[in-house]
Structure formats: C-alpha cells, structure tokens
Design an enzyme around this catalytic site. Sequence first.
Site, PDB file in Angstrom:
ATOM      1  N   ASP A 191       0.880  -0.974  -0.004  1.00 40.99           N
ATOM      2  CA  ASP A 191       0.044  -0.095   0.040  1.00 40.99           C
ATOM      3  C   ASP A 191       0.947   1.202   0.200  1.00 40.99           C
ATOM      4  O   ASP A 191       1.906   1.267   0.786  1.00 40.99           O
ATOM      5  CB  ASP A 191      -0.889   0.033   1.414  1.00 40.99           C
ATOM      6  CG  ASP A 191      -1.993   1.121   1.396  1.00 40.99           C
ATOM      7  OD1 ASP A 191      -2.849   0.983   0.821  1.00 40.99           O
ATOM      8  OD2 ASP A 191      -1.200   2.135   1.893  1.00 40.99           O
ATOM      9  N   LEU A 192       0.509   2.336  -0.770  1.00 41.16           N
ATOM     10  CA  LEU A 192       1.555   3.367  -1.052  1.00 41.16           C
ATOM     11  C   LEU A 192       1.199   4.268   0.339  1.00 41.16           C
ATOM     12  O   LEU A 192       0.072   4.592   0.692  1.00 41.16           O
ATOM     13  CB  LEU A 192       1.179   4.094  -2.317  1.00 41.16           C
ATOM     14  CG  LEU A 192       1.454   3.426  -3.363  1.00 41.16           C
ATOM     15  CD1 LEU A 192       1.134   4.203  -4.617  1.00 41.16           C
ATOM     16  CD2 LEU A 192       3.072   2.859  -3.494  1.00 41.16           C
ATOM     17  N   ASP A 236      -4.572   2.409  -4.577  1.00 44.62           N
ATOM     18  CA  ASP A 236      -3.313   2.088  -4.557  1.00 44.62           C
ATOM     19  C   ASP A 236      -2.644   0.787  -3.776  1.00 44.62           C
ATOM     20  O   ASP A 236      -1.696   0.933  -3.306  1.00 44.62           O
ATOM     21  CB  ASP A 236      -2.541   3.415  -3.798  1.00 44.62           C
ATOM     22  CG  ASP A 236      -3.213   3.570  -2.327  1.00 44.62           C
ATOM     23  OD1 ASP A 236      -4.328   2.912  -2.079  1.00 44.62           O
ATOM     24  OD2 ASP A 236      -2.524   3.949  -1.665  1.00 44.62           O
TER      25      ASP A 236
END
Length: 313
Positions: A191-192, A236
């Site tokens: 996950d960003l 994301d």
Amino acid sequence: MMETFQELEMYKNFDELAEDVIDLAKEILPDQLFYLSSITEAQQIVLKHSLNTSSIPVAEGMVLDLNDTLCSRMDFENKQPLVYEDVQGAPELKHIEDKLEAAHVRSYLGLPISFVNGDRFGTLCAVNDEKSQFDARSITLLQRIVRMFSYYLDLERFAYRDSLTDLYNRHFLTRFFDGNSKAGGSIFFLDLDGFKNVNDLYGHETGDLVLKEVAAKLQQFIEGQTDVLAARLGGDEFLICFAKPVSAAELSEWATRLLASLSQWEADYSLSASIGIAQYPAGGNQDLRELLRQADHALYQAKKSGKNCYSFY
C-alpha cells in the site's frame, strides 16, 4: 515467457480458436505449413501448427531464439506482412541462411499479431520447403483472420488485466494462486504511503501516472523470476505472489530492496510504501482470502510502525 503461457492457459477456448485460425489459413493456402507463435523480446514459441507433410521440423512448444528467425524482421508497428517467395539469395537474410537451410525453409509468409494497444503477441506464419507464390487476395484474407484473432485476445486480456496499469487483476490472481499454491509460497501486500496527498496536490491524472510507474517498478522487480506474479488489487493496493518456497531472510532482503525503489521518485513526491508479508506452507489447501487477510493485518502493523517498512504476519 512463462507468464505469457500461464495467461494463455486461462483464456477460454484458446486451443479451439487457435486451431480454427490454422484451419482457416489452410483453406486459403492449402499447400503451406502454418504455425501460430507467441514472441517476447528474445524468444519465439510455436503454439499451434497445421499437419506437417513437409521436411520442415516444427513442434508445438518449440522455443526459438528470435534473432535466428524470419519473424524477427516483422513490422509490428505498421502491421505489414513479411513475404519471401524464395529466401535463397536475399542479402538481408545472409546471417541466418544456414539456419533456414538446416530447417528446409525455402519460402515464408508472416503476419504480425498485436493487441489493440500495440503490444506484440506473435505471428501467423506460412512456410514451405519449396518456392511459393503468395497472391494479394490470399494475404488480405489471412490479415482479416489475424485481425479477428487479435480482437479475441484483447477480450480475454481485458478480463485478466488491470486497465490502468496492465498488471494482472484480482480475477487472474485467484486463478493463478489456485493453480500454483501446492508448493508453498508467500505474498507481499503493498500500500502506498502518501498517495492521497499526491492526488490532492497534483490531481488524479498525476496520481494515475504514479500508479503506472509503481506497476513498472513491480514488473522490473519480478523480471527474470519464475513463479512470481504482480497484481493490482485496486486503488493504491498492489500484491506480489511468490508461488514457491522462499526463506524469511530472502523475503526480508527483497522487501527492503522493493521499499527503496518505491521511495525514489524523479518528481518531488512525498511517497513511499508499506508491505505486509504472509507465508503459506506447501501441500496445504491454502485459502487466498485468508492469506490476504493475514497480509493485510501485517500491512496494518507496518503502517503503525511508521510506514515505509515491512512486517511479517
């Protein structure tokens, strides 16, 4: 190369349609040996071929060095057929004339097969151990067959690929995992960190470009590895599935390297990633949903630990 064929195996009716393409081509040029191939930057593999009554050695699954083939000269950009009614004496083929002679290839007609977005798929080729004549009408009919086959490939690709990043989607991931989980393995759930700020500050167009660049970094990370798949789950969130046993030490090393890549950006983005890692044993009936839940929990722990880090479940 292996990734391509794992994908083709999941396409509905691929074998049947590939055989139909070959049969239709034979109706147009019955004296030719036809084969359907897929190619990468370096290799060509024969997927299907017609009944071979010639002296040309060909077999399904045959892998060739692309530089040693006539198909390496194919004009994919302009989708133009490549025609040699007699390969002997062609000066541009001097570097492979020994290989053509050894394979008893005297004439060749090749048609490029591409996806709608321009990515290369492979070729439909007609070869003969004697000189041939290829009339314009036959070539046009073969091009129409290739175009219809390309439409089919795109429909199947859309079912398994994320439309923005061209990574595999959750649907393909599920089928890949179900068919490759017996040996044991692990997943990275990514996950960003800070992606919302990129969207807020620079706009969603820039956000989409960032997601595409993340996908490119993931593809580069897994390049050359066997039994490894990169997918976008949505937003994301990304995933890498290692369908093979990997030690915790090696996973830690890979996670560290991947985090470094995802924290380096040419633009001044305050962006990084966090990774949750879940492992599963060989021989079990591992449920992918449960494995994702475990990886998601590990990802939450990584976020709590300050982000831009990884955590094992």
